[in-house]
Enzyme design. Sequence first.
Site, mmCIF file in Angstrom:
data_model
loop_
_atom_site.group_PDB
_atom_site.id
_atom_site.type_symbol
_atom_site.label_atom_id
_atom_site.label_comp_id
_atom_site.label_asym_id
_atom_site.label_seq_id
_atom_site.Cartn_x
_atom_site.Cartn_y
_atom_site.Cartn_z
ATOM 1 N N PRO A 125 34.307 46.975 44.244
ATOM 2 C CG PRO A 125 34.808 46.525 46.458
ATOM 3 C CD PRO A 125 35.172 46.127 45.067
ATOM 4 C CD GLU A 126 31.599 51.106 40.038
ATOM 5 O OE1 GLU A 126 31.113 52.247 39.931
ATOM 6 O OE2 GLU A 126 31.494 50.243 39.147
ATOM 7 C CG HIS A 168 40.453 34.523 51.115
ATOM 8 N ND1 HIS A 168 41.556 34.123 50.396
ATOM 9 C CD2 HIS A 168 39.446 33.661 50.798
ATOM 10 C CE1 HIS A 168 41.236 33.079 49.650
ATOM 11 N NE2 HIS A 168 39.977 32.773 49.884
ATOM 12 N NE ARG A 223 39.615 38.198 41.314
ATOM 13 C CZ ARG A 223 39.062 38.568 40.151
ATOM 14 N NH1 ARG A 223 37.866 39.126 40.129
ATOM 15 N NH2 ARG A 223 39.724 38.396 39.023
ATOM 16 N NE ARG A 248 40.797 63.010 27.067
ATOM 17 C CZ ARG A 248 40.784 62.349 28.217
ATOM 18 N NH1 ARG A 248 40.782 63.013 29.371
ATOM 19 N NH2 ARG A 248 40.763 61.029 28.246
#
Length: 270
Positions: free
Chosen positions: A2-3, A90, A109, A151
Amino acid sequence: MPELPEVETSRRGISPHIEKQVISEIVVRQPKLRWPVPELIQCCVGLAILSVTRRAKYLLLETEAGHIIIHLGMSGSLRIVEQGLAAEKHDHVDIVLANGKVLRLNDPRRFGCVLFSQLPIEQHNLLVNLGPEPLHDEFSAKYLIEQASKRSVAIKQFIMDNKVVVGVGNIYANEALFRTGIHPKRAANKVSKVRLEMLSDNIKQVLAEAIEQGGTSLKDFTNADGKPGYFKQTLAVYGREGEACDTCGELIKALRIGQRNTFFCPHCQR
């Protein structure tokens, strides 16, 4: 995983059900998530959830005692269920509310976390070094140009650095770079100011569109109502290796940058 749009979708989905509601019980079935669920979290029992906010990919449930911090990890999801609904394999943590609803964390997970902080939330060690939110005013073209000038790392790694800007995960970095026509391997300090201005706008746009469409449904993610997001239908390059670019017809290519799969059009992105 998930973002930011998926996490924001979850925040919007759960907020109406849990804000201003009193916590009557916290059930921890599996304390060994990414980090152990602290016993101190039980001090929130009997207190109301004052607000539900998001910082980067962390959901923050504010109480008078402190903040419950939730991260969905790679496979986590949150559901609002009725009290008494049997837990599945879960379902690791329940925040039971006095109104009969339960906020339930499912995480196959176990890379997510449920933590508790009594400190001012901005001082928590997971949050203290984070960069600005991409949809807030402090993330601007001027800011991005200033940061990029220092950078030499690949531009894709640069915009995925949470110390530069939070929440621009792999999917949306690929999509924003495609829209801007920037090759993902180009050094950040070699991207022109004009294109960095465009990139800052496109990062905002792609994230806002994904949030509007309910997040991207990939593998394990569904939103708080159990419905998948729909942004996957509009992905231009992510996951499309070998397919024709919708803009020019060139085949989408893939490579690895910073150990992450990266997708780009070799004609449109220079």
